[in-house]
Structure formats: C-alpha cells, structure tokens
Design a protein around this motif. Structure first.
Motif, mmCIF file in Angstrom:
data_model
loop_
_atom_site.group_PDB
_atom_site.id
_atom_site.type_symbol
_atom_site.label_atom_id
_atom_site.label_comp_id
_atom_site.label_asym_id
_atom_site.label_seq_id
_atom_site.Cartn_x
_atom_site.Cartn_y
_atom_site.Cartn_z
ATOM 1 N N ARG A 132 0.185 -0.008 14.997
ATOM 2 C CA ARG A 132 0.312 -0.088 16.197
ATOM 3 C C ARG A 132 0.896 -1.607 16.712
ATOM 4 O O ARG A 132 1.546 -1.912 17.635
ATOM 5 N N LEU A 133 -0.044 -2.627 15.923
ATOM 6 C CA LEU A 133 0.177 -3.977 16.438
ATOM 7 C C LEU A 133 1.684 -4.224 16.047
ATOM 8 O O LEU A 133 2.251 -5.413 16.531
ATOM 9 N N THR A 134 2.277 -3.838 15.064
ATOM 10 C CA THR A 134 3.633 -4.062 14.543
ATOM 11 C C THR A 134 4.778 -3.229 15.150
ATOM 12 O O THR A 134 6.008 -3.467 15.057
ATOM 13 N N GLY A 135 4.303 -2.582 16.006
ATOM 14 C CA GLY A 135 5.156 -1.730 17.218
ATOM 15 C C GLY A 135 5.673 -0.324 16.292
ATOM 16 O O GLY A 135 6.405 0.343 17.088
ATOM 17 N N LEU A 136 5.020 0.137 15.475
ATOM 18 C CA LEU A 136 4.973 1.667 14.792
ATOM 19 C C LEU A 136 3.957 2.342 15.451
ATOM 20 O O LEU A 136 2.651 2.197 15.335
ATOM 21 N N ARG A 137 4.333 3.209 16.464
ATOM 22 C CA ARG A 137 3.377 3.847 17.187
ATOM 23 C C ARG A 137 3.501 5.420 17.179
ATOM 24 O O ARG A 137 4.461 5.955 16.746
ATOM 25 N N GLY A 138 2.604 6.291 17.493
ATOM 26 C CA GLY A 138 2.635 7.638 17.719
ATOM 27 C C GLY A 138 2.854 8.222 16.093
ATOM 28 O O GLY A 138 2.136 7.581 15.174
ATOM 29 N N ALA A 139 3.482 9.175 15.729
ATOM 30 C CA ALA A 139 3.801 9.830 14.810
ATOM 31 C C ALA A 139 4.409 9.026 13.601
ATOM 32 O O ALA A 139 3.968 9.056 12.520
ATOM 33 N N ALA A 140 5.230 8.062 14.057
ATOM 34 C CA ALA A 140 5.848 7.305 12.940
ATOM 35 C C ALA A 140 4.800 6.362 12.334
ATOM 36 O O ALA A 140 5.093 6.057 11.048
ATOM 37 N N GLY A 141 3.768 5.628 13.197
ATOM 38 C CA GLY A 141 2.879 4.664 12.572
ATOM 39 C C GLY A 141 1.894 5.463 11.757
ATOM 40 O O GLY A 141 1.756 5.278 10.578
ATOM 41 N N ARG A 142 1.445 6.881 12.009
ATOM 42 C CA ARG A 142 0.713 7.558 11.293
ATOM 43 C C ARG A 142 1.241 7.976 10.071
ATOM 44 O O ARG A 142 0.568 7.792 9.028
ATOM 45 N N THR A 143 2.561 8.500 10.127
ATOM 46 C CA THR A 143 3.302 8.782 8.931
ATOM 47 C C THR A 143 3.387 7.736 7.834
ATOM 48 O O THR A 143 2.988 7.778 6.709
ATOM 49 N N ARG A 144 3.542 6.464 8.505
ATOM 50 C CA ARG A 144 4.018 5.451 7.496
ATOM 51 C C ARG A 144 2.580 4.789 7.037
ATOM 52 O O ARG A 144 2.544 4.343 5.689
ATOM 53 N N ALA A 145 1.501 4.971 7.751
ATOM 54 C CA ALA A 145 0.212 4.514 7.118
ATOM 55 C C ALA A 145 -0.250 5.592 5.899
ATOM 56 O O ALA A 145 -0.726 4.984 4.849
ATOM 57 N N ASP A 146 -0.008 6.730 6.337
ATOM 58 C CA ASP A 146 -0.164 8.009 5.322
ATOM 59 C C ASP A 146 0.367 7.473 3.710
ATOM 60 O O ASP A 146 0.033 7.658 2.861
ATOM 61 N N GLU A 147 1.870 7.179 4.313
ATOM 62 C CA GLU A 147 2.680 6.869 3.023
ATOM 63 C C GLU A 147 2.384 5.945 1.943
ATOM 64 O O GLU A 147 2.260 5.994 0.809
ATOM 65 N N LEU A 148 1.638 4.709 2.783
ATOM 66 C CA LEU A 148 1.426 3.564 2.166
ATOM 67 C C LEU A 148 -0.205 3.884 1.573
ATOM 68 O O LEU A 148 -0.460 3.217 0.418
ATOM 69 N N LEU A 149 -0.965 4.417 2.096
ATOM 70 C CA LEU A 149 -2.032 4.838 1.640
ATOM 71 C C LEU A 149 -1.941 5.548 0.181
ATOM 72 O O LEU A 149 -2.742 5.240 -0.778
ATOM 73 N N ASP A 150 -1.071 6.721 0.173
ATOM 74 C CA ASP A 150 -0.811 7.143 -1.039
ATOM 75 C C ASP A 150 0.046 6.414 -2.258
ATOM 76 O O ASP A 150 -0.364 6.505 -3.442
#
Length: 329
Positions: free
Chosen positions: A105-123
């Motif tokens: 969110r702080l970098t401007g990735l909000r909503g589903a896009a931010g959640r998806t990107r976070a999950d991709e990186l965790l994996d």
C-alpha cells in the motif's frame, strides 16, 4: 555490442561541511548484473548509495540510474529502484503477510494487486508457510528475506542492497545469496555493499573498491585477484628457520615476505606465472630450509582488498605501501 548501464556515475562528489565524502567517484554497472561496492568504513559507499537512491543530492558530478538523472529526475529514479537497508525494517508485531501488504500500500499497490503481489513474493522467497505468523517468531534470516521481498514489491529495475546478510548465520546467508543471484539472473541490476568479501566474491559480476571517496580499483573478482598475483606460503619446522625461508622467498620474488612466528609461516606475493610450487620447494631445499608444507594459490578477495586499499593509503601518505604495517587495514 553496446553496453547499457543501469547505474552510471561520473566524477561524483559530495561534501558535508569540511568533510569531502566523495571525491570524483566513477561507477558503471551494466544492466542485469551484480556490482559489489567494497571499501573500508568511511570510504564513501553509503554516501554513494544515498545519492543514487535520491536520498541526498551530490555537490558535483552526475549520476544516472535506469537512464534517469538522480538530480533532475528523482521521481523517475524512485519508480525504478528498490532499496533494502542494512537492518530488516519489518514490523515484528505484524505477520509476514501483513507486512508485505502494508508495504504494498505504501508503494501504491492497493487492493487485489497488492495482495496478489505480496503472496507471489512470499512464495518466491519460501515464506508462504510462515506468512500468517507474527514476524517476531521468525528467524533473523526469514525476516531478512521478508525485507528483501518488500524491496521487490514494485518489481524494480535496480535494487540497492546495503549489507544484506549482516548478523546472519551461514545457512541464512546462503539463502540470501541464492535469492540475490536469482534476481540478477532474471534481469534485476543489483548494487551490493558488503563487509563480507566472500559475499562479493560469490555474488558480484564486477567489483568496485572505494577508498577515500574515489574508485581505487574495479573489475571482475578474477581480474582484481590477477592484478596482485598469487600467494606463496611455506611452513617451516622451527622458528629459527623463518628468517632463512624469508630470505629465499625474497630472492625468488623480490617481494617483502611476511613472517608469522605463531604459525611458523612465511608468505609473499608472487607475480602470476613467475614461479612454480616445485621451484619454490627446490630453492628452499637447496638452501637447507626444513619445511613441512608449501602452497601457491590465487589470492583471496580479502587479500586483494587489503592490498588495494593499503596501496591507496600509502600513496596518499607519500610512502611505499610496504613501509608501514599500520596501513594494511
């Protein structure tokens, strides 16, 4: 074929009052490579990274990151980079997933896009299984990987890594090294500052040694090692034989052998191709010097670093680099 540089600086200078932190630093980092920025404390490494990341302005010279001038186009530079500091910046009261979503969110990735990107990186960083545990229960290596993942949320073209494995155990360091090398293989340019010379040797395609705010040397690890030659070392049977072994090695190499009375060793730098190990052993045998071991090997990056910075400091003081041992560190 024309080389495209992701990071380029020319005669970069920075002054803080009476302190000249950078004195004309030149950098040229090709896209998709890892560049190791090495230097003793106070050499100007952190200042250089702060300028390249638009956190402070240069007082002279110019720098381009991802093709954008850091002074004239700071917003464009920030959109192209990721920065991971020396210490993990994660919130230990939040879970790993919550941390990445917050950073998103702080970098401007909000909503589903931010959640998806976070999950991709965790994996991607092997953190998915622990993602919903609070970060305070994670190991230091896991938190460091989470911090690295946070720096990649925006898929930066250039990543600045400052001491990425400080305080980590060997297994955790190996995990970070694997992740960093994978980033470069996928096209991310990495500028790495580190105090672990083994780390630079393992990761860096090119190394820039910074000393007193200037580029002291640059090249691949192999090129820098070849610059100072190989290292010959012999172990004698008794302390009384050290001086004789030193005389033989001095005659063979014209160098200045270093004696270690505790280890009973004599070591000296040898120009590549100038001597062979059998030649060293024959000369010692002819002189009647009893030895228990002898070796001729390429220098370590630690030895290269010490030699290069020692030479620069000796030149600055107007003396031969071997005239004072206090300049070896």
């Amino acid at each position: 074929m024309t080389t495209t540089y992701a990071v380029l600086s020319e005669a970069l200078e920075k002054r803080y009052g009476d302190v000249q932190a950078l004195r004309g630093l030149d950098l040229a980092v090709p896209e998709g490579t890892v560049c190791g920025l090495l230097g003793p404390n106070g050499a100007g490494k952190t200042t250089a990274v702060r300028i390249l990341a638009t956190l402070t302005a240069p007082t002279g010279g110019r720098a381009l990151v991802a093709g954008h001038d850091v002074t004239l186009e700071p917003a464009a530079v920030r959109r192209a980079i990721g920065v991971t500091g020396q210490y993990a910046s994660v919130d230990t009261d939040l879970t790993g997933r919550e941390n990445l979503r917050l950073f998103a969110r702080l970098t401007g990735l909000r909503g589903a896009a931010g959640r998806t990107r976070a999950d991709e990186l965790l994996d991607r960083f092997g953190l998915a299984e622990a993602a919903d545990r609070v970060a305070s229960t994670w190991s230091g290596g896991m938190r460091r990987r989470l911090d690295l993942a946070a720096g990649l949320l925006t898929d930066p073209r250039v990543l600045f890594l400052d001491e990425p494995t400080t305080g980590l155990d060997p297994a955790a360091r190996e995990q970070i090294w694997t992740a960093v090398r994978a980033l470069a293989d996928q096209g991310t340019t990495v500028l790495l500052t580190t105090q672990y010379l083994e780390e630079a040797d393992r990761l860096a395609d090119d190394i820039v040694v910074v000393d007193r705010g200037r580029t002291a040397a640059s090249g691949t690890p192999a090129e820098l090692k070849a610059r100072i030659g190989s290292h010959a070392e012999v172990t004698v049977t008794a302390r009384e034989a050290l001086a004789g072994a030193a005389v033989v090695l001095d005659q063979l190499t014209g160098g200045r052998p270093a004696l270690d009375e505790e280890r009973l060793t004599v070591g000296v730098t040898v120009a590549d191709g100038a001597l062979t190990l059998p030649g060293i052993v024959r000369a010692l045998d002819t002189a009647g010097i009893p030895v228990t071991d002898a070796s001729l090997r390429p220098p370590t990056l630690d030895e290269v670093f010490l030699r290069l910075t020692r030479v620069r400091r000796a030149e600055h003081a107007g003396r031969h680099p071997d005239q004072s041992q206090e300049h070896a560190a």
